[in-house]
Structures are given as structure tokens and as C-alpha cells.
Design an enzyme around this catalytic site. Structure first.
Site, mmCIF file in Angstrom:
data_model
loop_
_atom_site.group_PDB
_atom_site.id
_atom_site.type_symbol
_atom_site.label_atom_id
_atom_site.label_comp_id
_atom_site.label_asym_id
_atom_site.label_seq_id
_atom_site.Cartn_x
_atom_site.Cartn_y
_atom_site.Cartn_z
ATOM 1 N N GLY A 222 20.707 44.638 15.594
ATOM 2 C CA GLY A 222 19.737 46.169 15.497
ATOM 3 C C GLY A 222 18.303 45.587 16.061
ATOM 4 O O GLY A 222 18.373 44.342 16.864
ATOM 5 N N SER A 223 16.977 46.482 16.013
ATOM 6 C CA SER A 223 16.266 45.837 16.333
ATOM 7 C C SER A 223 16.026 45.101 16.183
ATOM 8 O O SER A 223 14.313 44.122 16.317
ATOM 9 C CB SER A 223 15.504 46.592 16.236
ATOM 10 N N THR A 224 16.010 44.221 14.847
ATOM 11 C CA THR A 224 15.548 43.245 13.886
ATOM 12 C C THR A 224 15.710 41.837 14.935
ATOM 13 O O THR A 224 14.835 40.965 14.956
ATOM 14 C CB THR A 224 15.722 43.122 12.932
#
Length: 488
Positions: A222-224
Site C-alpha cells: 500500500g502507501s508505505t
């Protein structure tokens, strides 16, 4: 000598030569294979009865052999078994896992470096003893990671997830835990019938308690993963933390009518600073950047951090984190910029990404075994640190750290703030399918004085609805407690 006697003598000679040949073949050429054969019951029982060396965290034994009053002489005992299970593994009659497996030759006393000890034992007519293995784990960080997953009422009782913490400058693994866990004592029991039954039961469970999710489970980060996309952009030399990048309320994937928004976060109406894009985790920015950078640069950056390879040598079963190598359509390429489509990562890999950023762009090889000692506690071997790659230049690493700090101070990761320490972080929530739980991620680092730590927390399944699952709210507090355990 008459003919029948000569014939009989010749026949006996042939039998004798055949016997000598077979004995030589077994003793010289096949001895190793026979000794290592899983079907050699005599060797298995001998090894199972031997006093193995201890596995240590600091001065405390988390695995040791104690005298037994049955035919096997020694019983393998695990202290704090649930907390360390996926690291120690287990030593059972049937197999070994974890450190028990990779360090088996030392722990059992068969390692060539223990030749002198074996010779002394032979002269003294003593039973051979195994050497000891000291791990890099920090007991306080390990406890914080374990309790954050397994004793956290906010996550429910059926948690699946993992936590990894590493020391960025060396690659030492300071914490590694996976949930659900198991009790290795029961698998090391001398009641072999119960061991076989329990092993079958654990292997059949849907939640896979024997699986070390910290290194063996890959999920969309995801956004990591926006840290990797930002790193690729910075490495072009065309961007810094203050550069204006695409923002706006939504982004339409190339050659499609599919539009992806920002969940109502403050991503402006057009161009915004890259720092703001990371603070607010703006999908529109990193979708556009991935499409602009192209697959070659995105792939090169991901692999520079360790994707599409393995790096940990002290535990079996590490899965490769994946960035797609096959040619992607533009719409799929854009989605990789926010850690979706076919991008998958282990918690260890995401901790390595943060560790590389903190360590001026240099990713260190992670390791768990710090020292190997003889039964007399003489140091036989000490692990040397090793640079795995230069993922980004020092300037890019500095910009990334600055932006990660801003994510904590002004963005979505405020939960990680620790007064008196430099803390940077990135949140992530990844979708898997319409009917599935979302995955929550949180990656962070903390630095205070000469102490620093990089952490990755992954929650694969919790007893909450998807609307309640968010990396910052659920995984962030766990990361914070691990960071505090290391730097305070």
C-alpha cells in the site's frame, strides 16, 4: 589341491572381496549421506538425546537442553516460547525449524569449529555438548512487538500480522514476531505420538500459526511503498522535498476511465509540494509519478532496496518481495506507485527500505545470529556487518528522512510522535479484494542520541471492519512502542 577345493577357495575369495568393497563403499563414500538421512533412526535418536547448546538473547537462554528422566536423556526447553517461537523454531524428533535448523551443526556439537571440544569430551569419556548461539534481538523491543500483536484488545483475538525492527547502521534484527504464534515446547516433547498429532493439527489450521509472517508472507504494501516511488523520483535529480508534483482530488489511470481519489485528504487542486503529498499520502501524486518515471526506473529503485531477491541467511523460508519484472500496461504501472497491482512485500523488506533511508541510503544485510560460542563460551565466530546495496544517494536519503519526519509532525502518522526523539514514518492501507480484510501497514524510524531503529508493522487480519482498518490508527501504536523500547 583338487579342483573342488580350488573352486570353493576362489568363490570364498570373491565373496570376501565383495564384502570388503561394500564395506568401503558404505564407510567411505556413503557415510555422510547415511548419517544425514531422515530415515536413519539410530542417528536421529542419538542427536535427539544429546545436550544441545543454548540459544541466547543477551545473557538469557530462550532455548536450552535440560536433563530428562526418560530414554532420550535431555529435553529441549523453550523459555518465553510464544514470544520467540518463530525465531527459535523448534527441535523435534522429526525435524528442526528456525534457528534450531540453520544453526543445528553448532547447537548439536557437530560443527567443525567444535572439533577440539569433541576431542576433549572423547578423552574424558564425556558426552559431547553443543555450542551456544547468541541472537541480535533486543528483549524489550521483542516484548513490545509481541504484546502489540498478541495482547492488544484493540485488534481483537484473531490477529494475523508481524513486526520487524532493525538497527539501520548494522542490519541487526532487534525484534521479529509473528501472530498467531505457537508453543515450540509441545513440538519438542518426548511424547512422539502427541507431537505428530499436534504438528498435523497446526499445519491444518487456516491461520497458519507455524508461518513466520515477518519473512514469509508477502502482501501489497500500500502507501508505505510511496517511499520507494519518492526515492525513484528524487534519484532522477529533477525533484527534492519542495518540488511541485501532481496533486488534485483524483487521478484517471492511463487509457482507462478508472479514477482513483485521495479519500478526502488535503491534496490540493493541482500541483502541491512533494512533502505535502507524502504527509497526506496523496494517491494522485504517486500514481502520476510512477507513470512518469517508467517501469525501468521504478524496478531499479525497488530492487536497490532489496525487492526480487532474498537477503536473510539466518532463517529458512524468506520469501522474495516482488516488484513486477514483466512489461506492464501504463494503468498497472501507475498503480505500482502506490504499492498496489502486483507489488508485494514482507515486513522485513519494508523495514529494510526504512533502514536504508535512515542509513544515508545504504541498505545493510539483515542478520539474527550475533555470536557463536563453544561449550566453554569461547567466541568461535562473530557476524560482520555487510552492505547490501546503495539504494539512494545521501542527498536523496536526507530528503526522504525530512519528508518522513513531516508525515509524523504534520500528516497521517502523528501517533508515532516521541518527545525528544527524531521520528519519521509512513502509513499504509492496502486493499486485497472486495470481500477481504484490508491490510494495515506502518513503517517508521526513531533516532535519539546514538540509538536508532527502523520498524515495520503489518496487520494481515484483525477483528474489525474495513472502514475501521487504518495503518496509522492500528499499526502505528505498535511501532511506537517498539521504537520507545529501543531508544529509551
Amino acid at each position: 589341491m583338487n579342483k573342488p577345493i580350488r573352486t570353493m577357495s576362489l568363490f570364498c575369495l570373491v565373496l570376501f572381496l565383495a564384502l570388503m568393497g561394500n564395506a568401503t563403499y558404505l564407510q567411505y563414500f556413503k557415510a555422510s549421506d547415511l548419517n544425514e538421512s531422515s530415515l536413519n533412526k539410530r542417528v536421529i535418536e542419538s542427536a535427539f538425546s544429546r545436550e544441545r547448546g543454548a540459544i541466547l538473547v543477551g545473557r538469557d537462554a530462550i532455548a536450552e537442553s535440560k536433563p530428562s528422566d526418560d530414554k532420550y536423556k535431555f529435553q529441549r526447553v523453550y523459555n518465553n516460547p510464544w514470544m520467540y517461537a518463530h525465531v527459535t523454531g523448534t527441535f523435534s524428533y522429526y525435524s528442526q525449524t528456525g534457528i534450531e535448523r540453520t544453526q543445528n551443526s553448532v547447537l548439536s556439537g557437530d560443527d567443525s569449529r567444535l572439533f577440539v571440544s569433541r576431542l576433549v569430551d572423547l578423552v574424558n569419556n564425556s558426552s559431547p555438548k553443543g555450542g551456544t548461539v547468541e541472537l541480535t534481538l533486543d528483549p524489550d523491543a521483542q516484548k513490545a512487538a509481541f504484546e502489540g500483536l498478541d495482547k492488544n484488545p484493540g485488534l481483537g483475538s484473531d490477529v494475523q500480522g508481524a513486526v520487524v525492527a532493525i538497527e539501520p547502521s548494522t542490519g541487526k534484527i532487534l525484534a521479529m514476531t509473528s501472530s498467531p504464534s505457537f508453543d515450540p515446547n509441545k513440538l519438542a516433547s518426548h511424547d512422539l505420538g502427541q507431537v505428530a498429532e499436534l504438528s498435523q493439527e497446526l499445519n491444518a489450521r487456516d491461520d497458519q500459526p507455524l508461518l513466520n509472517r515477518a519473512i514469509s508472507t508477502t502482501l501489497p504494501p500500500g502507501s508505505t511503498f510511496k517511499l520507494v516511488t519518492a526515492a525513484a523520483a528524487l534519484e532522477t535529480g529533477d525533484y527534492d522535498a519542495d518540488s511541485m508534483v501532481p496533486g488534485g482530488p483524483s487521478y484517471t489511470l492511463p487509457h482507462t476511465t478508472t479514477s482513483i481519489g485521495n479519500g478526502g485528504r488535503a491534496c490540493g487542486t493541482d500541483k502541491i509540494p512533494m512533502t505535502q503529498a507524502l504527509e497526506q499520502s496523496c494517491n494522485t501524486t504517486f500514481l502520476a509519478l510512477a507513470d512518469e518515471l517508467g517501469q525501468e526506473k521504478m524496478l531499479a529503485q525497488a530492487e536497490a532496496f532489496g525487492f526480487n531477491d532474498t537477503s536473510l541467511e539466518d532463517l529458512p523460508g524468506q520469501a522474495e518481495s516482488v516488484y513486477p519484472t514483466e512489461e506492464l500496461e501504463d494503468s498497472y504501472l501507475a498503480q505500482t506507485g502506490i504499492g498496489q497491482y502486483d507489488v508485494r512485500a514482507t515486513p522485513l523488506q519494508m523495514a529494510m527500505v526504512v533502514g536504508g533511508i535512515v542509513n544515508d541510503g545504504v541498505v545493510m544485510r539483515p542478520y539474527l545470529v550475533d555470536e557463536v560460542r563453544s561449550p566453554d563460551l569461547d567466541v568461535l565466530d562473530k557476524t560482520s556487518t555487510e552492505e547490501l546495496s546503495q539504494a539512494v544517494g545521501s542527498d536523496s536519503a536526507h530528503e526522504l528522512r525530512k519528508m518522513m519526519v513531516s508525515v509524523v509532525e504534520n500528516g497521517t502518522a502523528g501517533v508515532a510522535l516521541i518527545p525528544g526523539a527524531e521520528v519519521g514514518a509512513k502509513t499504509g492501507t492496502a486493499e486485497s479484494c472486495d470481500e477481504c480484510n484490508n491490510f494495515a501497514w506502518f513503517v517508521s524510524y526513531a533516532k535519539k542520541g546514538d540509538k536508532e531503529v527502523a520498524v515495520a508493522v503489518m496487520l494481515q487480519k484483525v477483528d474489525l471492519s474495513n472502514s475501521e482498518i487504518a495503518g496509522g490508527a492500528l499499526a502505528g501504536p505498535i511501532a511506537k512502542s517498539v521504537m520507545e523500547a529501543v531508544i529509551d
